[in-house]
Write an enzyme that holds these catalytic residues in place. Sequence first.
Site, short mmCIF file in Angstrom:
data_model
loop_
_atom_site.label_atom_id
_atom_site.label_comp_id
_atom_site.label_asym_id
_atom_site.label_seq_id
_atom_site.Cartn_x
_atom_site.Cartn_y
_atom_site.Cartn_z
N GLU A 147 0.79 -1.25 0.00
CA GLU A 147 0.00 0.00 0.00
C GLU A 147 0.81 1.29 0.00
OE1 GLU A 147 -3.02 -0.14 3.08
OE2 GLU A 147 -4.21 -1.57 1.91
N GLU B 5 -6.31 -8.00 0.03
CA GLU B 5 -6.97 -7.59 1.27
C GLU B 5 -8.42 -7.25 0.93
OE1 GLU B 5 -5.22 -4.63 3.77
OE2 GLU B 5 -3.17 -5.36 3.45
#
Length: 435
Positions: free
Chosen positions: A219, A328
């Site tokens: 991320e 995720e």
Amino acid sequence: MGLSPLRLVASAIAALSAARLAVAAPSSNITLKADWTGGFPYGSTKVRGVNLGGWLVLEPWITPSLFEGTGNTAIVDEWTFGQLQSRSTALAKLQNHWNTWITEADFAAIAAAGLNHVRLPIGYWAWDVGPGEPYISGQLPYLRNAVTWASNHGLKLIIDLHGAPGSQNGFDNSGQKKSFPQWHSNSTNIARTNAVIKQIASEFASQFNVASIIAPLNEPAGFDGSDVLSAVTQYWYDSYGNIRFPDGTSQQSQTLVLLHDAFQPLSYWNGFQPPPTYQGVAMDTHIYQMFSQSNVALSNSDHISAACNEATNLVNFNNNGLWTIVGEWTPAMTDCAKYLNGRGVGARYDGSYPGSTKVGSCTGLTGSASSFSSAYKTFLRQSWEAQVITFEKASGWIQWTWKAESADDWSYQAGLAGGWIPQNPTNFQFPNICG
Ligand SMILES: *[C@@H]1O[C@H](CO)[C@@H](O)[C@H](O)[C@H]1NC(C)=O
Ligand SMILES: *[C@@H]1O[C@H](CO)[C@@H](O)[C@H](O)[C@H]1NC(C)=O
């Protein structure tokens, strides 16, 4: 920034690809992609997995007790956990946590639930603690144990670098909560991260049948602008070289390289690292529906539709770009979990987050499943199935997360026990939920 590392890597790859092409003579990019052989048949078998969140990188919302037990509300991430209490206290608590939060029994349970992958977040400080950094290392033996346990139970393990020096996103789950991340703007930070990836690649290359994937950075904050994106783009090239050619040799590794979309639309990465020049590269994208006011305000049926509607983008990029894994996601559809938005920060859903507008009460939507109504558990099951069905149209999925102390809506383990996650992940109660 200089592009010389990229050029060096590209020339090494070009030489090897030429040799490979002479043997394989494949006719299309898709054939080339499917030709990849590593530790798992990515592209023909779906990734079904779960993250081991909150173990080797602390997250306040996954283990609130570790943070509340400090008696200091300024301890909000792993950085302050090391900084604002005595080192011996912090170390003892970390060691107890590392020894107990995840054990081999969890790997056995994950395998028994029909999953084939675990993704294991770890921070750079397991390898490198710089001067003045309060991080406490000691995670590496647990990573090594995890690889052994994955092997014992037939699971593949993704080594996921979740925190980089300076923080790549400013989130508490990068190790250090910050108003603006500083990884991308500091060449020392980036060089240190590359050095960590080289160490990981070197140690685990021979174990590619278990540690089948390295995800070189979780991320990175592409939403912060073009500076971040250009740093990340260069870093993905460097990571390819570091992972594919461990120890700087010309001997190619068989470890899959899992990039992250840096919060850009997948189409931003169209044509990036294409075969045949690059081999064994996949894209990770994270799909959540609770981190904006408009998202938490969706009705249950709109949440399901939104999940199903991800299919077109995922399939396009998976088939025409890189294999795409949703690394995720969660059946939960609120931000009610305690500390999910940070220790001491409230939830948009109940209006306790700064600037938010209340949608409803959080009571019965998180915490212990004993407070969940049967209607809510049915919705969680529908949410889980809609997402699994959709994500398997691409290359698969890895749920966030296996365990959470007081957020059963996010816990795979609690979902298995509570019946909203099936014991066999192909056993759908709502097979037509996406139409
Ligand atoms: C493979 O992909 C590259 C980059 O996207 C493209 O330039 C090339 O034409 C493609 N080759 C085939 C055979 O589809
Ligand atoms: C860059 O990061 C390093 C740590 O990786 C730090 O020592 C250094 O002071 C930083 N440089 C700047 C200009 O902030």
